[in-house]
Design a protein around this motif. Structure first.
Motif, PDB file in Angstrom:
ATOM      1  N   HIS A   6      40.172  39.681  36.605  1.00 24.53           N
ATOM      2  CA  HIS A   6      39.622  39.388  37.928  1.00 24.53           C
ATOM      3  C   HIS A   6      40.225  38.092  38.446  1.00 24.53           C
ATOM      4  O   HIS A   6      40.455  37.158  37.665  1.00 24.53           O
ATOM      5  CB  HIS A   6      38.099  39.283  37.863  1.00 24.53           C
ATOM      6  N   ALA A  12      30.699  36.087  44.145  1.00 28.01           N
ATOM      7  CA  ALA A  12      31.630  36.761  43.239  1.00 28.01           C
ATOM      8  C   ALA A  12      32.205  35.814  42.188  1.00 28.01           C
ATOM      9  O   ALA A  12      32.269  36.146  41.005  1.00 28.01           O
ATOM     10  CB  ALA A  12      32.759  37.402  44.030  1.00 28.01           C
ATOM     11  N   ASP A  46      35.960  48.214  37.041  1.00 26.55           N
ATOM     12  CA  ASP A  46      35.033  47.175  36.586  1.00 26.55           C
ATOM     13  C   ASP A  46      34.598  46.255  37.721  1.00 26.55           C
ATOM     14  O   ASP A  46      34.568  45.036  37.581  1.00 26.55           O
ATOM     15  CB  ASP A  46      35.700  46.354  35.470  1.00 26.55           C
ATOM     16  N   ASP A  66      41.788  35.052  32.053  1.00 27.35           N
ATOM     17  CA  ASP A  66      42.192  36.424  31.724  1.00 27.35           C
ATOM     18  C   ASP A  66      43.630  36.497  31.238  1.00 27.35           C
ATOM     19  O   ASP A  66      43.943  37.253  30.313  1.00 27.35           O
ATOM     20  CB  ASP A  66      42.018  37.333  32.948  1.00 27.35           C
ATOM     21  N   TYR A  93      31.535  36.549  38.194  1.00 18.90           N
ATOM     22  CA  TYR A  93      32.569  36.974  37.243  1.00 18.90           C
ATOM     23  C   TYR A  93      32.877  35.893  36.211  1.00 18.90           C
ATOM     24  O   TYR A  93      33.226  36.200  35.071  1.00 18.90           O
ATOM     25  CB  TYR A  93      33.835  37.400  37.984  1.00 18.90           C
ATOM     26  N   ARG A  94      32.739  34.628  36.571  1.00 23.69           N
ATOM     27  CA  ARG A  94      32.944  33.562  35.595  1.00 23.69           C
ATOM     28  C   ARG A  94      31.840  33.567  34.539  1.00 23.69           C
ATOM     29  O   ARG A  94      32.106  33.427  33.345  1.00 23.69           O
ATOM     30  CB  ARG A  94      33.015  32.205  36.303  1.00 23.69           C
ATOM     31  N   GLU A  99      38.918  35.792  40.039  1.00 26.70           N
ATOM     32  CA  GLU A  99      38.028  34.646  39.828  1.00 26.70           C
ATOM     33  C   GLU A  99      38.200  34.021  38.444  1.00 26.70           C
ATOM     34  O   GLU A  99      37.870  32.854  38.242  1.00 26.70           O
ATOM     35  CB  GLU A  99      36.564  35.079  39.998  1.00 26.70           C
ATOM     36  N   THR A 100      38.707  34.797  37.506  1.00 27.33           N
ATOM     37  CA  THR A 100      38.892  34.296  36.138  1.00 27.33           C
ATOM     38  C   THR A 100      40.345  34.480  35.700  1.00 27.33           C
ATOM     39  O   THR A 100      40.628  34.638  34.516  1.00 27.33           O
ATOM     40  CB  THR A 100      37.955  35.038  35.163  1.00 27.33           C
ATOM     41  N   ARG A 109      30.048  36.123  33.692  1.00 27.84           N
ATOM     42  CA  ARG A 109      30.183  37.325  32.882  1.00 27.84           C
ATOM     43  C   ARG A 109      31.310  37.165  31.858  1.00 27.84           C
ATOM     44  O   ARG A 109      31.182  37.615  30.714  1.00 27.84           O
ATOM     45  CB  ARG A 109      30.446  38.543  33.772  1.00 27.84           C
ATOM     46  N   GLU A 162      31.653  45.133  40.640  1.00 28.22           N
ATOM     47  CA  GLU A 162      30.215  45.138  40.874  1.00 28.22           C
ATOM     48  C   GLU A 162      29.945  44.823  42.343  1.00 28.22           C
ATOM     49  O   GLU A 162      30.701  44.078  42.983  1.00 28.22           O
ATOM     50  CB  GLU A 162      29.524  44.082  39.992  1.00 28.22           C
TER      51      GLU A 162
END
Length: 259
Positions: free
Chosen positions: A154, A243, A234, A161, A247-248, A156-157, A250, A236
């Motif tokens: 993602h 967001a 994946d 990732d 996502y961070r 955001e990460t 999670r 949401e």
């Protein structure tokens, strides 16, 4: 992206939440032309006999193509595209448009019949496709390949990732290829200040400026419904503006600080 080493074959995909994806596409590619009141009124009266389109905006080209030589429609369409709702009218599938009598915000109210006909035409025309805003499910790859995805990242990460992805490929891949040597001065890690990542994240600053009603949120959810429902992506349905934190959190829950 397809990444291969002797032990792994990874089909990897990086996602951006649809709400930010839509706004990012709009902010990047919306027409920037503004027309004088005289030109707009002449267009509404059907008096224009030459094109006023300039530039290379993908959305602007869609207006020009749809106008098919009607310079009045072309100008009114370009003017309509200056608003986020006008953009949504251009990119949404006409089969999924709610019946609200075409009363989009952003079009001039005078000469109502002409303005309404522009909105109606937009809503009946095929969506204007582009990789910067079209739903991922419909253009990224053939459907048969989605079940083969075995790594989803993602935006955001992204920095976390990419380290996790390289660690899967080889225990020294991050140190050798990702930990340094990136950025303007080649002294950053991969995605630490990526232009692509930062542009997408920047759209978060404008979310509440453009998502001003539940109606707009519903339209965007409908446009990207296939992406939300594609379990392989994946994604949401996260409230506007949440967001990045979602996502961070999670990621940290699933993989911890040392991932």
């Amino acid at each position: 992206s397809l990444l291969v080493n002797s032990a792994h074959i990874l089909l990897a995909l990086a996602n951006i939440p649809p709400q930010e994806r839509a706004l990012s596409g709009y902010l990047m590619w919306k027409p920037t032309q503004e027309f004088s009141q005289e030109i707009l009124e002449n267009a509404q009266r059907g008096l224009l006999n030459k094109t006023f389109f300039k530039g290379t905006s993908g959305l602007g080209k869609c207006c020009k193509d749809r106008a098919n030589g009607d310079f009045n429609y072309e100008v009114l369409c370009l003017h309509h595209m200056l608003t986020f709702e006008g953009f949504l009218g251009m990119v949404e599938d006409p089969k999924n448009v709610e019946n609200d009598n075409g009363n989009d915000e952003g079009l001039e109210d005078h000469h109502h019949n002409q303005s309404t006909s522009i909105v109606s035409n937009l809503r009946k025309s095929p969506s204007c496709p582009d990789k910067h805003w079209s739903p991922v499910t419909t253009w990224r790859m053939e459907q048969k390949f989605y079940p083969k995805l075995n790594f989803i990242g993602h935006l955001e990460t992204a920095q976390w990732d990419i380290k996790r992805l390289l660690d899967i490929l080889h225990p020294e891949a991050w140190d050798n290829h990702g930990a340094s040597g990136w950025g303007k001065y080649r002294n950053e890690s991969m995605f630490e200040s990526s232009t692509t990542v930062n542009h997408a994240k920047k759209s978060e600053n404008y979310l509440f400026e453009h998502y001003t009603s539940e109606k707009i949120e519903r339209r965007v959810e409908k446009i990207y419904e296939d992406d939300y429902d594609n379990s392989f992506l994946d994604l949401e349905r996260v409230p506007i503006g949440h967001a990045q934190s979602f996502y961070r959190k999670r990621f940290l829950h699933l993989f911890g600080n040392d991932a």
